[in-house]
Scaffold this motif. Structure first.
Motif, PDB file in Angstrom:
ATOM      1  N   GLU A   1       1.991  -4.229 -12.511  1.00 35.17           N
ATOM      2  CA  GLU A   1       3.315  -3.973 -11.943  1.00 35.17           C
ATOM      3  C   GLU A   1       3.681  -2.493 -11.962  1.00 35.17           C
ATOM      4  O   GLU A   1       4.421  -2.010 -11.113  1.00 35.17           O
ATOM      5  N   SER A   2       3.127  -1.744 -12.904  1.00 34.65           N
ATOM      6  CA  SER A   2       3.542  -0.346 -13.041  1.00 34.65           C
ATOM      7  C   SER A   2       3.030   0.540 -11.913  1.00 34.65           C
ATOM      8  O   SER A   2       3.652   1.546 -11.585  1.00 34.65           O
ATOM      9  N   TYR A   3       1.882   0.180 -11.315  1.00 35.47           N
ATOM     10  CA  TYR A   3       1.339   1.040 -10.258  1.00 35.47           C
ATOM     11  C   TYR A   3       1.013   0.310  -8.959  1.00 35.47           C
ATOM     12  O   TYR A   3       0.754   0.941  -7.945  1.00 35.47           O
ATOM     13  N   SER A   4       0.992  -1.005  -8.964  1.00 32.47           N
ATOM     14  CA  SER A   4       0.624  -1.750  -7.755  1.00 32.47           C
ATOM     15  C   SER A   4       1.826  -1.848  -6.822  1.00 32.47           C
ATOM     16  O   SER A   4       2.718  -2.671  -7.029  1.00 32.47           O
ATOM     17  N   ARG A   5       1.833  -1.006  -5.815  1.00 34.91           N
ATOM     18  CA  ARG A   5       2.909  -1.009  -4.838  1.00 34.91           C
ATOM     19  C   ARG A   5       2.326  -1.142  -3.430  1.00 34.91           C
ATOM     20  O   ARG A   5       1.349  -0.468  -3.083  1.00 34.91           O
ATOM     21  N   SER A   6       2.942  -2.011  -2.651  1.00 30.45           N
ATOM     22  CA  SER A   6       2.558  -2.176  -1.254  1.00 30.45           C
ATOM     23  C   SER A   6       3.597  -1.512  -0.369  1.00 30.45           C
ATOM     24  O   SER A   6       4.735  -1.272  -0.795  1.00 30.45           O
ATOM     25  N   ILE A   7       3.200  -1.215   0.874  1.00 31.67           N
ATOM     26  CA  ILE A   7       4.051  -0.439   1.784  1.00 31.67           C
ATOM     27  C   ILE A   7       4.246  -1.204   3.084  1.00 31.67           C
ATOM     28  O   ILE A   7       3.285  -1.719   3.660  1.00 31.67           O
ATOM     29  N   GLY A   8       5.482  -1.252   3.558  1.00 30.00           N
ATOM     30  CA  GLY A   8       5.782  -1.874   4.838  1.00 30.00           C
ATOM     31  C   GLY A   8       6.584  -0.950   5.722  1.00 30.00           C
ATOM     32  O   GLY A   8       7.296  -0.064   5.234  1.00 30.00           O
ATOM     33  N   VAL A   9       6.474  -1.137   7.038  1.00 31.56           N
ATOM     34  CA  VAL A   9       7.346  -0.413   7.959  1.00 31.56           C
ATOM     35  C   VAL A   9       8.656  -1.184   8.013  1.00 31.56           C
ATOM     36  O   VAL A   9       8.673  -2.411   8.148  1.00 31.56           O
ATOM     37  N   ASP A  10       9.762  -0.484   7.852  1.00 32.22           N
ATOM     38  CA  ASP A  10      11.083  -1.104   7.819  1.00 32.22           C
ATOM     39  C   ASP A  10      11.450  -1.614   9.205  1.00 32.22           C
ATOM     40  O   ASP A  10      11.251  -0.920  10.205  1.00 32.22           O
ATOM     41  N   ILE A  11      11.998  -2.816   9.281  1.00 30.65           N
ATOM     42  CA  ILE A  11      12.334  -3.407  10.577  1.00 30.65           C
ATOM     43  C   ILE A  11      13.348  -2.557  11.321  1.00 30.65           C
ATOM     44  O   ILE A  11      13.373  -2.535  12.565  1.00 30.65           O
TER      45      ILE A  11
END
Length: 727
Positions: free
Chosen positions: A691-701
């Motif tokens: 949880e401390s480093y696992s980040r996913s990225i999305g384009v904001d709607i």
């Protein structure tokens, strides 16, 4: 006494709080199969709708809006088969539709009516129809089989029979049996396939690929990584190949778009088709990846891209032809480099070894377990010693065909030629006529990214690599070449220039009109590259027996390893991702990648302007973006605390390859973003999640809608999605 009572009460409260906090999250990480969704307390995590609205095996739910499109995830966003996914997921189809005159790849594409929508060549949609656990049927069939190769063959035979039976019972579906836990559990998935997919709207490449490889796998991101496609079927609703008379597909469910987006710490979840993860493997597997697979392929792809970029710089047609391959290579290369960095930073091999040593002690300390699993850890270690003994050759053989397009052409022609030659004379013509269209279609795909000079340079590199292997890893075809002269480089250069240079396979027109003119012309034709491919195929076939034995043994050992490891750690495991439909959930949340550094979870258009100020070509953007931003023309899509339009956002969900294009959904199951990447530290997700480093990225709607309305005037799509009614 009072002090002791206070200490006990405080400790008890802390323990109770810990239990409560962990109760609704039974696993540390989670790409949950559909079968596990009902076990999750999603409402406690923040979901505002019932779990049955997310997944309902006996009715319609959000799952029915999901599609697998071209190896990515997509989702229906209208009743007329409109699909939203990533820009990079439509990239290959856009490349194939582009010419120097109609450069959709760089300029973008907007179809303002159905007649203008163009075929997305190479893309199909696959929809999960249903699933069924068939573990008992598979494992019962091999319960009495001890030979590893025989066991694996029998598993494959049983799963093929299950697939054939399912497709016979329902000819409208395609079936697959997926191994959920290696050697332990198997699930039959039934899929509906849509063959006609069309491009609707793809933004300018400077938007859809903003940041290029400089920003790939990096936060902060400002990439408008989205595209729109449409699924079509025959007028009777059946699946059909591209045809003018086809009509838009009517999905059972489509997602509602929420143009208000999210805020920090909002609950969000993702549905999608993540590719492969390897979290339930022993230390030896991770060491094999770190020492052999990751560095070799990353280095090879870096070399290949250098060659292809040089070829593309000299010719626009070649640039377009090689664009998809360059993009895919670059994505894998940087991902593997990130994984290597993460594995070394975490020292994951050492941690796995420590855990495996504890597992061995646990087994030996229990008489019943020792009787059943006493040799397990030694057997695993011995198997990986074998795997490592010819790792260089094994990895090379997995890469040789994809590295050299003409070798793929040779393989397909040789396979066809072998099958044709084996037919009795009276049957040759019928076989030829029946199989020729399929062969031509495959060859067309091979030639789509073929460039002679590129093939020569990469083929030379592959042969030089093979010549450096020790004798126990000899590649026969390469060794025969390198023995012909004084230096490896001179011999390889001469061989490649001669063999590829004079091969008539270089000319697709000759292949289609002359070589493939008749059974006789196929059987009579040969050249150096065909002979080289025959040598490769012959050695692969010779190695197959031992490879099958190892895979069969690994299958059994990993099933036992997972069984006993679950007991040792006293926890339930989530099966590794395997391209089947999964759910993951979490919150919009930033992170701290280094001491005294905090990454906020949103970026904005302002960041595009700032990055573009440096003049780097990866950060070029359409001038219209600056004009609109300076005028503060954000329409209805600004985020109040940013005073700007949010471009991308972060969340602590568990994703991997295949989740590209997955819908990011809010607590009410509404679309608020499209997943497209991970932060660099999260490239290691395939082996470990934290949880401390696992980040996913999305384009904001909100950025998707802003670009569609303000930049490309695609208001018709916004209306089709029903967004105007909710602003």
């Amino acid at each position: 006494m009072r002090r002791n009572l206070f200490v006990f009460s405080a400790a008890f409260c802390l323990l109770l709080l810990t239990l409560v906090q962990s109760a609704w999250k039974p696993w540390e990480e989670g790409m949950f199969p559909l079968s596990e969704v009902h076990k999750l307390d999603l409402q406690k995590a923040g979901l505002k709708i019932s779990t049955r609205e997310v997944y309902n095996p006996r009715g319609t739910s959000l799952i029915d809006a999901l599609v697998n499109v071209g190896g990515c995830t997509g989702s229906f966003v209208s009743a007329e088969g409109l699909i939203i996914s990533n820009h990079h997921c439509a990239f290959s189809a856009v490349q194939l539709a582009s010419t120097p005159e109609n450069d959709y790849l760089n300029k973008g594409f907007v179809a303002r009516n159905r007649e203008e929508e163009i075929e997305a060549r190479g893309l199909t949609c696959r929809i999960t129809d249903s699933y069924e656990d068939v573990s008992a049927r598979v494992l019962n069939a091999v319960a009495q089989v001890s030979d590893p190769a025989s066991r694996l063959k029998l598993i494959n035979d049983v799963t093929k029979n299950i697939v054939a039976e399912a497709e016979k019972n329902d000819p409208t579906i395609k079936a697959e049996v997926s191994e959920m836990f290696i050697g332990k559990s198997y699930v039959l998935f039934r899929y509906k396939t849509i063959q006609d997919v069309r491009l609707v709207y793809v933004p300018n490449r400077q938007i859809g690929e903003f940041g290029g490889e400089t920003d790939n796998w990096v936060w902060p991101r400002h990439t408008g990584d989205f595209s729109f496609m449409r699924a079509y079927v025959a007028p009777d609703g059946s699946s059909a190949k591209y045809a003018k008379e086809n009509v838009p597909y009517k999905p059972k469910k489509f997602l509602r778009v929420n143009p208000k987006g999210t805020s920090e710490e909002d609950f969000v979840f993702i549905l999608g088709y993540p590719g492969k993860t390897f979290r339930h493997r022993p230390a030896q597997f991770v060491a094999y990846q770190e020492k052999s697979v990751l560095p070799y392929i990353a280095g090879l792809y870096e070399f290949q891209n250098g060659v292809m970029e040089k070829a593309g710089a000299a010719d626009k047609t070649t640039e377009l032809k090689l664009a998809t391959r360059i993009k895919r290579n670059a994505n894998v290369m940087k991902n593997y480099q990130g994984k290597l960095q993460g594995l070394k930073r975490m020292d994951l091999v050492a941690k796995k070894k420590q855990e495996d040593a504890g597992l061995a002690r646990y087994i030996n300390g229990n008489a019943a377990l020792k009787a059943k699993y006493g040799t397990l850890m030694a057997d695993i270690d011995n198997l990986y010693k074998l795997i490592n003994s010819d790792a260089d050759r094994d990895i090379w053989l997995t890469q040789i065909y994809s590295s050299t397009s003409l070798l793929q052409v040779a393989r397909n022609i040789n396979t066809f030629k072998t099958a044709l030659t084996a037919k009795p004379a009276a049957e040759k013509q019928a076989f030829f006529d029946e199989q020729l269209p399929k062969l031509k279609s495959t060859l067309e795909s091979n030639y789509e990214s073929y460039d002679l000079e590129t093939d020569k340079a990469i083929f030379k590199r592959m042969l030089e690599d093979a010549s450096a292997f020790n004798l126990t890893q000899r590649v026969d075809a390469a060794a025969r070449i390198s023995n012909r002269g004084s230096t490896v480089k001179d011999v390889v250069d001469r061989y490649v220039e001669t063999t590829l240079g004079i091969s008539k396979l270089n000319n697709p027109s000759y292949v289609y009109s002359t070589l493939l003119a008749s059974p006789k012309s196929v059987e009579n034709y040969t050249d150096g590259i065909l002979l080289f491919e025959q040598d490769i195929a012959r050695q692969v076939a010779e190695l197959k027996t031992e490879k099958d034995r190892r895979e069969g043994l690994l299958n059994k050992l990993m099933g036992d390893y997972v069984n006993v490891r679950e007991k040792f750690l006293q926890k339930n495991f989530v099966p590794d991702a395997n391209s089947t439909l999964r759910l993951t959930y979490g919150h919009v949340r930033g992170y701290r990648p280094a001491d005294a550094t905090y990454m906020r979870p949103y970026t904005s258009i302002k960041g595009i302007i700032q990055k573009g100020a440096g003049g780097h070509p990866d950060f070029a953007y359409p001038e219209q973006i600056r004009t609109l931003w300076e005028a503060k023309d954000f329409g209805a899509y600004a985020k109040k605390d940013l005073a700007d339009v949010p471009v991308a956002f972060l969340y602590n969900m568990d994703t991997t390859g295949g989740n590209s294009g997955s819908p990011v959904l809010n607590a009410f199951g509404e679309l608020v973003g499209v997943n497209f990447d991970r932060a660099y530290g999260a490239t290691i997700n395939d082996y470990a999640w934290n949880e401390s480093y696992s980040r996913s990225i999305g384009v904001d709607i909100r950025y998707v809608l802003w670009v569609a309305e303000k930049i490309d005037k695609a208001d018709f799509l916004i209306r089709e999605m029903g967004v105007k009614n909710t602003l």
